[in-house]
Motif scaffolding. Structure first.
Motif, PDB file in Angstrom:
ATOM      1  N   SER A 107       1.282  -1.465  -0.093  1.00 58.34           N
ATOM      2  CA  SER A 107       0.148   0.241  -0.118  1.00 58.34           C
ATOM      3  C   SER A 107       0.723   1.090   0.299  1.00 58.34           C
ATOM      4  O   SER A 107       0.199   2.503  -0.798  1.00 58.34           O
ATOM      5  CB  SER A 107      -0.791  -0.048   1.210  1.00 58.34           C
ATOM      6  N   LYS A 108       1.885   0.935   0.812  1.00 52.88           N
ATOM      7  CA  LYS A 108       2.904   2.498   0.870  1.00 52.88           C
ATOM      8  C   LYS A 108       3.730   3.160   0.098  1.00 52.88           C
ATOM      9  O   LYS A 108       3.930   3.843  -0.816  1.00 52.88           O
ATOM     10  CB  LYS A 108       3.822   2.458   1.773  1.00 52.88           C
ATOM     11  N   ALA A 109       3.828   1.377  -1.118  1.00 53.67           N
ATOM     12  CA  ALA A 109       4.483   1.542  -2.640  1.00 53.67           C
ATOM     13  C   ALA A 109       3.726   1.837  -3.727  1.00 53.67           C
ATOM     14  O   ALA A 109       3.969   3.057  -4.890  1.00 53.67           O
ATOM     15  CB  ALA A 109       5.066  -0.035  -2.743  1.00 53.67           C
ATOM     16  N   LYS A 111       0.818   3.829  -2.810  1.00 53.37           N
ATOM     17  CA  LYS A 111       0.913   5.505  -2.709  1.00 53.37           C
ATOM     18  C   LYS A 111       1.900   7.120  -2.878  1.00 53.37           C
ATOM     19  O   LYS A 111       1.985   7.832  -3.584  1.00 53.37           O
ATOM     20  CB  LYS A 111       0.344   5.968  -0.820  1.00 53.37           C
ATOM     21  N   SER A 112       2.878   5.710  -3.154  1.00 51.17           N
ATOM     22  CA  SER A 112       4.432   6.521  -3.406  1.00 51.17           C
ATOM     23  C   SER A 112       4.349   6.385  -5.166  1.00 51.17           C
ATOM     24  O   SER A 112       4.970   7.993  -5.019  1.00 51.17           O
ATOM     25  CB  SER A 112       5.411   5.873  -2.761  1.00 51.17           C
ATOM     26  N   ALA A 113       3.717   5.392  -5.525  1.00 55.37           N
ATOM     27  CA  ALA A 113       3.786   5.556  -7.328  1.00 55.37           C
ATOM     28  C   ALA A 113       2.608   7.064  -7.706  1.00 55.37           C
ATOM     29  O   ALA A 113       3.341   7.243  -8.518  1.00 55.37           O
ATOM     30  CB  ALA A 113       3.812   4.335  -7.349  1.00 55.37           C
ATOM     31  N   GLN A 114       1.236   6.450  -6.813  1.00 50.22           N
ATOM     32  CA  GLN A 114       0.596   7.803  -7.868  1.00 50.22           C
ATOM     33  C   GLN A 114       1.160   9.004  -6.789  1.00 50.22           C
ATOM     34  O   GLN A 114       1.009   9.982  -7.162  1.00 50.22           O
ATOM     35  CB  GLN A 114      -0.646   6.842  -6.144  1.00 50.22           C
ATOM     36  N   GLN A 115       1.327   9.709  -5.489  1.00 53.24           N
ATOM     37  CA  GLN A 115       2.615  10.261  -5.413  1.00 53.24           C
ATOM     38  C   GLN A 115       3.179  11.229  -6.955  1.00 53.24           C
ATOM     39  O   GLN A 115       3.285  12.357  -7.159  1.00 53.24           O
ATOM     40  CB  GLN A 115       3.323  10.550  -4.184  1.00 53.24           C
ATOM     41  N   GLN A 116       4.287  10.154  -7.482  1.00 58.43           N
ATOM     42  CA  GLN A 116       5.145  10.939  -8.351  1.00 58.43           C
ATOM     43  C   GLN A 116       4.151  11.112  -9.204  1.00 58.43           C
ATOM     44  O   GLN A 116       5.133  11.353 -10.370  1.00 58.43           O
ATOM     45  CB  GLN A 116       6.665   9.613  -8.275  1.00 58.43           C
TER      46      GLN A 116
END
Length: 213
Positions: A107-109, A111-116
């Motif tokens: 989930s964190k990965a 979320k990080s990908a979506q933020q980028q």
């Protein structure tokens, strides 16, 4: 301060892995004791049989020891069942914990990908991609367009030229045949054929037709 008031320091709870390892060790110990007791029970039964007729007192004592061993063996069986149940529950809990950790990590990965890359970035990228595809199609159409490479020729003129070539080919084939075919044909007879004698019946029919008219 806690020592003065007689409070014990709270012990840190063991991890599930440590607890599972301890339970497995206990299981192995109880299983060894279980095998030992089963062997002792067999020996007491054998001893009771040997002394059944010779020494009844010894036989009775052997049976008493067998009963005590069987009672202890039943207690070990119950303890093993409880430990196995507890170990399986811990193993399931440990598995669930690891699954939750993995899901949280994923989930964190995500979320990080979506933020980028946000939604606007994706829209811009798709627009650029569509524009590049349109340019590529225009280039392909321009390359495949044969304007100026023979399209300005008159097709009727080409067909007439083709017919002339075909006629020339036909004339050459006729010239290559050799001597005239008519020279090989037999001579045409010049004498008149002899008059065929008329049938008398045909003459009678003509007279009848003349009379009827």
């Amino acid at each position: 301060m806690s020592f003065l008031f007689g409070k014990k320091k709270q012990e840190q709870a063991p991890s599930t892995g440590e607890a599972i390892q301890k339970l497995r060790q206990t299981e192995e110990l109880l299983e060894k004791k279980q095998a030992f007791m089963e062997k002792k029970i067999s020996e007491e039964i054998k001893l009771a049989k040997q002394n059944g007729t010779k020494n009844k007192r010894a036989a009775i004592m052997a049976l008493k020891r067998k009963k005590r061993l069987e009672k202890q063996l039943a207690q070990i069986d119950g303890t093993l069942s409880t430990i196995e149940y507890q170990r399986e529950a811990l193993e399931n809990a440990n598995t669930n914990t690891e699954v939750l950790k993995t899901m949280g990590f994923a989930s964190k990965a995500l979320k990080s990908a979506q933020q980028q890359m946000g939604v606007e970035d994706v829209d811009d990228m798709m627009s650029d991609l569509q524009e590049q595809l349109e340019v590529a199609n225009e280039i392909s159409d321009a390359i495949s367009n044969s304007t100026g490479f023979g399209q300005d020729l008159d097709e009727d003129e080409l067909f007439r030229e083709l017919e002339e070539l075909e006629q020339e080919e036909l004339d050459e084939q006729l010239l290559d045949v050799g001597p005239s075919v008519t020279s090989q044909l037999p001579d045409v007879p010049t004498a008149r054929p002899a008059k065929v004698a008329e049938d008398p019946e045909d003459e009678d029919m003509r007279e009848l037709a003349a009379w009827a008219s």
